[in-house]
Design a protein around this motif. Structure first.
Motif, short mmCIF file in Angstrom:
data_model
loop_
_atom_site.label_atom_id
_atom_site.label_comp_id
_atom_site.label_asym_id
_atom_site.label_seq_id
_atom_site.Cartn_x
_atom_site.Cartn_y
_atom_site.Cartn_z
N ALA A 162 0.82 -1.21 0.00
CA ALA A 162 0.00 0.00 0.00
C ALA A 162 0.85 1.26 0.00
O ALA A 162 0.53 2.25 -0.67
CB ALA A 162 -0.93 0.00 1.22
N LEU A 163 1.96 1.23 0.78
CA LEU A 163 2.83 2.39 0.92
C LEU A 163 4.27 1.97 0.63
O LEU A 163 4.97 1.48 1.52
CB LEU A 163 2.74 2.96 2.35
N PRO A 164 4.73 2.14 -0.59
CA PRO A 164 6.10 1.72 -0.95
C PRO A 164 7.16 2.67 -0.40
O PRO A 164 7.97 3.25 -1.15
CB PRO A 164 6.07 1.72 -2.48
N ILE A 165 7.17 2.85 0.90
CA ILE A 165 8.14 3.71 1.58
C ILE A 165 8.76 2.89 2.72
O ILE A 165 8.42 3.07 3.89
CB ILE A 165 7.48 5.00 2.11
N PRO A 166 9.69 1.97 2.39
CA PRO A 166 10.21 1.03 3.39
C PRO A 166 10.94 1.68 4.55
O PRO A 166 10.87 1.18 5.68
CB PRO A 166 11.13 0.13 2.56
N TRP A 167 11.67 2.78 4.30
CA TRP A 167 12.37 3.44 5.40
C TRP A 167 11.38 3.97 6.44
O TRP A 167 11.58 3.81 7.65
CB TRP A 167 13.23 4.59 4.88
N LEU A 334 14.06 10.32 7.33
CA LEU A 334 13.62 11.66 6.92
C LEU A 334 14.43 12.18 5.74
O LEU A 334 13.91 12.86 4.85
CB LEU A 334 13.75 12.63 8.10
N ALA A 335 15.73 11.83 5.71
CA ALA A 335 16.59 12.32 4.63
C ALA A 335 16.34 11.57 3.33
O ALA A 335 16.36 12.16 2.25
CB ALA A 335 18.06 12.19 5.04
N ILE A 336 16.11 10.26 3.42
CA ILE A 336 15.99 9.44 2.21
C ILE A 336 14.60 9.55 1.58
O ILE A 336 14.46 9.69 0.36
CB ILE A 336 16.33 7.98 2.53
N GLU A 337 13.57 9.47 2.41
CA GLU A 337 12.20 9.52 1.86
C GLU A 337 11.56 10.89 2.08
O GLU A 337 10.99 11.46 1.16
CB GLU A 337 11.36 8.39 2.47
N GLY A 338 11.66 11.42 3.28
CA GLY A 338 11.22 12.79 3.52
C GLY A 338 9.71 12.97 3.50
O GLY A 338 8.97 12.12 3.00
N PRO A 339 9.25 14.08 4.05
CA PRO A 339 7.80 14.34 4.12
C PRO A 339 7.12 14.36 2.76
O PRO A 339 5.99 13.89 2.62
CB PRO A 339 7.74 15.72 4.80
N ALA A 340 7.80 14.91 1.74
CA ALA A 340 7.17 15.02 0.41
C ALA A 340 6.89 13.64 -0.18
O ALA A 340 5.79 13.39 -0.69
CB ALA A 340 8.07 15.82 -0.52
N VAL A 342 6.66 10.77 1.49
CA VAL A 342 5.68 10.08 2.34
C VAL A 342 4.27 10.57 2.01
O VAL A 342 3.33 9.78 1.89
CB VAL A 342 6.00 10.31 3.83
N THR A 343 4.12 11.90 1.86
CA THR A 343 2.81 12.46 1.51
C THR A 343 2.34 11.95 0.16
O THR A 343 1.15 11.60 -0.02
CB THR A 343 2.89 13.99 1.49
N ALA A 344 3.25 11.88 -0.81
CA ALA A 344 2.90 11.37 -2.13
C ALA A 344 2.46 9.91 -2.06
O ALA A 344 1.51 9.50 -2.74
CB ALA A 344 4.08 11.53 -3.07
N ALA A 345 3.14 9.11 -1.23
CA ALA A 345 2.78 7.70 -1.10
C ALA A 345 1.40 7.55 -0.47
O ALA A 345 0.59 6.71 -0.91
CB ALA A 345 3.83 6.97 -0.25
N PHE A 346 1.11 8.36 0.55
CA PHE A 346 -0.21 8.30 1.17
C PHE A 346 -1.29 8.74 0.18
O PHE A 346 -2.37 8.14 0.13
CB PHE A 346 -0.24 9.18 2.42
N THR A 347 -1.02 9.77 -0.59
CA THR A 347 -1.99 10.26 -1.57
C THR A 347 -2.28 9.19 -2.61
O THR A 347 -3.44 8.95 -2.99
CB THR A 347 -1.47 11.53 -2.26
N ALA A 348 -1.23 8.52 -3.10
CA ALA A 348 -1.41 7.45 -4.08
C ALA A 348 -2.22 6.30 -3.49
O ALA A 348 -3.08 5.71 -4.17
CB ALA A 348 -0.05 6.96 -4.56
N ALA A 349 -1.95 5.97 -2.22
CA ALA A 349 -2.69 4.89 -1.57
C ALA A 349 -4.16 5.25 -1.43
O ALA A 349 -5.05 4.39 -1.63
CB ALA A 349 -2.09 4.58 -0.20
N LEU A 350 -4.45 6.50 -1.09
CA LEU A 350 -5.84 6.94 -0.97
C LEU A 350 -6.54 6.89 -2.33
O LEU A 350 -7.71 6.51 -2.42
CB LEU A 350 -5.89 8.36 -0.40
#
Length: 446
Positions: A162-167, A334-340, A342-350
């Protein structure tokens, strides 16, 4: 009351008995920590961890070292009441207790802090209580351990689907251990560890490799099949033997080295025939195995003879390492994935049909399952013989692989399945050979 004598130079914890061994003060020795990262980083991390633990009621206790390479172990004998409560780290009773001190050399012969490691301290078979009550209790614990382990692996894979942000996923999973142990410490259900800053600096390398092992495993889970990642993790004994030989000039008996051959052959065959193969999954899975091996070695080498404060049972050790590991991994996440991202991943999942509630539920459940299955692993594995430890760990891998294949319908080739079986069997043979052909640890120079 059955008294466990703390034999075979092992830091052993037996929660099912009315006597157990806890580590008191240990001598200070030169640390291998500086081989991995600077002392300034460790001091900063230790300070942050101390503040986090302080909020959960953990206090600092500066300890006085004993004689070199010798630790005093306390054998606490309990007089059971009408309704005895056995907690997994043996809560001290307010009723009459007797305390007996014995000096045991800490020779780094095993790893007391990672129950799933092949280097874990096991109990000699002749000292096992074979009662029906114990057998039934352990059977239930092993079943629970398998269920929680399967639940975590499947839940973690669903999070990554659902969220391809492993870090970020790995960081959140490490965080969820803190509220759980904070509740135990503040309510008195578990004694709070008393740690000095020197203790925390000593534990920093352990926490770093715990975090590295976890995040690399999560990355591998996300890039490939669960089954493939677990096959790669089965190579941990190979890396452990290699690191011990190269870095510490400590060598294993020939039969133990021979048990590594099927691991290498099986992993090679499984990788060549893996239908969902990816280089990222392969690389991350192998990194997870290497860092796990380093963590086990550091438990025996770096922590050997170091003062570790008070009430630092294996379960409390895992709690502290998890919290410190979270602090290590957070800035990288935070450095590798970062808020932007993470937000994009959540938006795509929604947009794909998930709700915010479902996403947060997936993350929180995965985090709690990760911590709980490790807690149950201590309960289930810290009082079994070497053969039982090897077999149950092998069965765990098989059960997880089968469950993941059934749930996610991952295709597995015939030769890939054969290679997987050979690698897993090799890992079991390594554990059995290691317990049979024991090597005396090197003594410190006078």
């Amino acid at each position: 009351v059955r008294t466990y004598p703390c034999s075979n130079n092992k830091r052993t914890y037996l929660p099912s008995y009315n006597s157990y061994c806890t580590t008191s003060n240990k001598s200070t020795q030169s640390s291998h920590l500086q081989q991995f990262y600077s002392l300034n980083n460790m001091r900063a991390s230790s300070t942050i961890l101390a503040l986090c633990l302080a909020s959960a009621g953990v206090t600092n206790a500066f300890v006085t070292p004993l004689q070199p390479r010798t630790a005093a172990l306390s054998i606490k004998k309990f007089t059971p009441t009408k309704s005895p409560v056995q907690h997994h780290h043996a809560i001290k009773s307010s009723t009459s207790t007797s305390l007996q001190e014995v000096a045991i050399p800490m020779d780094g012969s095993c790893d007391p802090f990672d129950p799933e490691s092949a280097e874990f301290c096991t109990v000699p078979a002749e000292e096992i209580d074979g009662s029906l009550k114990r057998t039934l209790r352990l059977t239930g614990l092993f079943a629970l351990w398998y269920i929680l382990n399967i639940g975590y692996n499947i839940g973690n894979k669903r999070v990554l689907n659902a969220l391809p942000i492993p870090w970020t996923a790995a960081t959140v999973e490490l965080f969820f251990g803190f509220p759980y142990v904070a509740m135990l410490w503040t309510t008195g259900l578990r004694k709070t560890p008393k740690l000095s800053f020197d203790n925390l600096k000593t534990l920093s390398s352990q926490a770093f490799f715990l975090a590295a092992t976890h995040v690399a495993g999560v990355i591998s889970f996300g890039a490939g099949a669960i089954s493939f990642t677990h096959i790669l993790k089965a190579t941990e004994p190979v890396w452990s033997a290699l690191i011990m030989a190269i870095c510490f000039k400590e060598y294993l008996p020939i039969p133990v080295y021979l048990s590594l051959v099927p691991i290498l052959g099986g992993v090679g065959l499984a990788s060549a025939k893996e239908l969902s193969f990816s280089w990222l999954a392969l690389t991350a899975g192998l990194i997870s195995a290497v860092t796990s091996a380093m963590k086990a070695i550091l438990s025996k080498k770096v922590l050997d003879g170091k003062p570790l404060g008070e009430n630092l049972t294996p379960a409390n050790m895992f709690a502290v390492l998890t919290i410190l590991g979270f602090l290590f991994i957070l800035p990288f996440s935070l450095a590798i994935e970062g808020p932007a991202q993470v937000t994009a991943a959540f938006t795509a999942a929604l947009n794909n049909g998930y709700t915010k509630k479902e996403l947060f539920k997936l993350l929180s459940v995965s985090g709690f399952l990760y911590y709980l299955y490790n807690e149950v692993a201590f309960l289930a594995l810290q009082e079994v013989a070497p053969v039982t430890h090897a077999v149950t760990n092998t069965v765990k891998r098989v059960v997880i692989i089968l469950a993941s294949v059934l749930v996610f319908r991952n295709p597995v080739s015939k030769l890939g399945a054969i290679g997987s079986g050979i690698a897993i069997a090799g890992a079991m043979f390594y554990s059995l050979a290691k317990s049979k052909f024991k090597v005396e640890p090197k003594k410190a120079a006078a």
